[in-house]
Design a protein around this motif. Sequence first.
Motif, PDB file in Angstrom:
ATOM      1  N   UNK A 171       0.466  -1.549   0.102  1.00  0.00           N
ATOM      2  CA  UNK A 171      -0.116   0.252  -0.291  1.00  0.00           C
ATOM      3  C   UNK A 171       1.040   1.394   0.085  1.00  0.00           C
ATOM      4  N   UNK A 172       1.648   1.342   0.632  1.00  0.00           N
ATOM      5  CA  UNK A 172       2.665   2.626   0.701  1.00  0.00           C
ATOM      6  C   UNK A 172       3.087   2.983  -0.694  1.00  0.00           C
ATOM      7  N   UNK A 173       3.772   1.685  -1.447  1.00  0.00           N
ATOM      8  CA  UNK A 173       4.463   1.833  -2.633  1.00  0.00           C
ATOM      9  C   UNK A 173       3.083   1.920  -3.549  1.00  0.00           C
ATOM     10  N   UNK A 174       2.037   1.961  -3.503  1.00  0.00           N
ATOM     11  CA  UNK A 174       1.203   2.133  -4.346  1.00  0.00           C
ATOM     12  C   UNK A 174       0.774   3.299  -4.437  1.00  0.00           C
ATOM     13  N   UNK A 175       0.463   3.902  -2.628  1.00  0.00           N
ATOM     14  CA  UNK A 175       0.020   5.241  -2.841  1.00  0.00           C
ATOM     15  C   UNK A 175       1.384   6.443  -3.448  1.00  0.00           C
ATOM     16  N   UNK A 176       2.739   5.817  -2.876  1.00  0.00           N
ATOM     17  CA  UNK A 176       2.701   6.931  -3.710  1.00  0.00           C
ATOM     18  C   UNK A 176       4.010   6.742  -4.914  1.00  0.00           C
ATOM     19  N   UNK A 177       3.214   5.771  -5.814  1.00  0.00           N
ATOM     20  CA  UNK A 177       2.803   5.680  -7.240  1.00  0.00           C
ATOM     21  C   UNK A 177       1.853   6.696  -8.188  1.00  0.00           C
ATOM     22  N   UNK A 178       0.898   6.590  -7.198  1.00  0.00           N
ATOM     23  CA  UNK A 178      -0.164   6.811  -7.142  1.00  0.00           C
ATOM     24  C   UNK A 178      -0.632   8.552  -7.482  1.00  0.00           C
ATOM     25  N   UNK A 179      -0.018   9.133  -6.068  1.00  0.00           N
ATOM     26  CA  UNK A 179       1.270  10.648  -5.598  1.00  0.00           C
ATOM     27  C   UNK A 179       1.971  11.499  -7.613  1.00  0.00           C
ATOM     28  N   UNK A 180       2.606  10.280  -7.345  1.00  0.00           N
ATOM     29  CA  UNK A 180       3.256  11.254  -8.478  1.00  0.00           C
ATOM     30  C   UNK A 180       2.525  10.665 -10.011  1.00  0.00           C
ATOM     31  N   UNK A 181       1.446   9.436 -10.452  1.00  0.00           N
ATOM     32  CA  UNK A 181       0.494   9.525 -10.811  1.00  0.00           C
ATOM     33  C   UNK A 181      -0.499  11.077 -11.597  1.00  0.00           C
ATOM     34  N   UNK A 182      -0.754  11.108 -10.553  1.00  0.00           N
ATOM     35  CA  UNK A 182      -1.978  12.446 -10.180  1.00  0.00           C
ATOM     36  C   UNK A 182      -1.174  14.015  -9.964  1.00  0.00           C
ATOM     37  N   UNK A 183      -0.020  14.100  -9.773  1.00  0.00           N
ATOM     38  CA  UNK A 183       0.710  15.198 -10.374  1.00  0.00           C
ATOM     39  C   UNK A 183       1.458  15.693 -11.462  1.00  0.00           C
ATOM     40  N   UNK A 184       0.928  14.161 -12.069  1.00  0.00           N
ATOM     41  CA  UNK A 184       2.007  13.774 -13.485  1.00  0.00           C
ATOM     42  C   UNK A 184       0.441  14.102 -14.360  1.00  0.00           C
ATOM     43  N   UNK A 185      -0.557  13.771 -14.191  1.00  0.00           N
ATOM     44  CA  UNK A 185      -1.530  13.049 -15.388  1.00  0.00           C
ATOM     45  C   UNK A 185      -2.216  14.295 -16.130  1.00  0.00           C
ATOM     46  N   UNK A 186      -1.942  13.649 -17.348  1.00  0.00           N
ATOM     47  CA  UNK A 186      -2.453  13.772 -18.300  1.00  0.00           C
ATOM     48  C   UNK A 186      -4.288  13.505 -19.459  1.00  0.00           C
ATOM     49  N   UNK A 187      -3.946  12.753 -18.639  1.00  0.00           N
ATOM     50  CA  UNK A 187      -5.547  12.170 -18.871  1.00  0.00           C
ATOM     51  C   UNK A 187      -6.783  12.021 -17.901  1.00  0.00           C
TER      52      UNK A 187
END
Length: 550
Positions: free
Chosen positions: A279-295
């Motif tokens: 869950x910690x790794x998933x959350x960190x990845x989700x945060x980065x994805x959301x910050x850079x999301x284009x879609x």
Amino acid sequence: MEPSGGKAVIRSPRSHPVKRAGLGVGLAGLLATLAASGGLAAEKKNVLIFGLTKGFRHGDAIDKGSPIMKGIAESLGYNAVVSEDVKLLSPENVKQWNLIVFNNTTGTLFKEPEWRAAFMEHLKAGAGFMGFHSSTDCFYDWPEYGQMLNGWFSGHPWSQKVRTRVEDPDHPLMKPFGKGPFEISDEIYQFRNYKRSDVRILMSIDNSSVDVSRGGRKDRDYAICWIRPWGKGRVFYNAHGHGANVFEDKAFQEHIKLAMQWAIGDLEADTTPSKELDTAALAAKAVETLKAAKSDDERIEALGILSWCPHKEALDLAVAQFDVNQKVAAAAAAAVQGILAEPNEVPKERQIEVLKKALALTDSRDVRKAVRAQLGKLGVTDLPISVPPGFIAHWAVAGPIPNPKNELFEKGAPPETGVDVEKGFAFDGKDYAWKKALSDDDGIVNLNQALGNSNQVIGYMYAEVTVEKETEAELRLGSDDGFVLWLNGQRLGGQNANRACAPGSDKFKATLKAGANKVLMKVIQGGGDWSGCLQVVGPKGEAVAFTVAK
């Protein structure tokens, strides 16, 4: 037939003292077919495609899916039999099958301990097993069966078009789907006694394609397809397959073909168990994805993860998505609900502020219910009616007007030429008054509650939708049963049908004039449930700013 000294032999019907009557494509029919064909070549492998049901029957998937799988097996050079004759799984007969396929089986197919022991011994000795969809809705009283399949059916939160993620795109069984996703209309299961780390997960639901709040798993791990070794045997399960459309899909057929080859022992594939979700790794990845999301899809998937994977930035990032668009805002509302449902140190005033925004933005009944409960615990009790964006919550209703001969779909009553909610109207010698009615949290008005339980009647729903300037719109309607819809006195359309109320089942392009727009619905009632709803959105489904008098 059964293996004997490495050679396939055919037993005569006399060797199996069973009645022929009622077997269908069962043991007697199978033996007769094999005898007529002169037997089976010793090198051929035998596949049983089994569709017996003792509970709910997925008839379409069984009747069409099983012959499709038979054709796939035969194209691979296997002998294939489609049957529902349970005697083919008896201790004497189960050994003949190199691969057993359960296609939407349900219930307790057999109870005898010796049958169950022989079944498991045969699989563990090296045979293959494939299960589709409701094969997990079987043998609840047989722990080893549930262990073999990695769980049992525990509800189907979604019946819709979904996206299935390919978790292991390099796996041989996943080649037909490429990197994914695989999109299909299907009924999606969740499971009890499921454990990710006991099997190799190949596919799982893309949570951004469903209202994930409807599911019952806190970890949001809705796996769809997995494999595992079982002794020397091989077990494959795919939860897809509620309807024939799944088995008719060409990519899915290629997937079945590869799965058959693996399960029967003709194709090597990695069965290393998957790791439990970090869950910690998933959350960190989700945060980065959301910050850079284009879609939107990237944003929605990341928000879905942050709704249950704790992260210090999760709440602020989710709230920031409220202003992107309605689709993303709804996902952000669900994320906010999930984030604040967990123990946290967010100040009470901040929680109330963002939960109220989430309540206004969500399009999920389950999220609305959860948010209302959370606000209640925070001491907020004066909440207004909350409906999905664009739905009209406040109506004036009138009726019920008798319609015993179903003539009033075409025949008009006074509201169809003009509405005066203060005066009401008279029709067929009876006076009718308008009364206020509120929708439920789905935007649906229950006319049985508002006007009284009635059969063979009609009722009217009236609202004035006010916009500041002329606006192009789409009116999305649902009704139980039939309807006729007018806007500013112009008839837009109607259906004289018996049906359930499905929001958005009928859509009408319209131009809203600046100021008040008169919306009138006639809702026909045959019997049972009686309801109606209307949503006002833009031509492409975007939000439209409007007010409705209460």
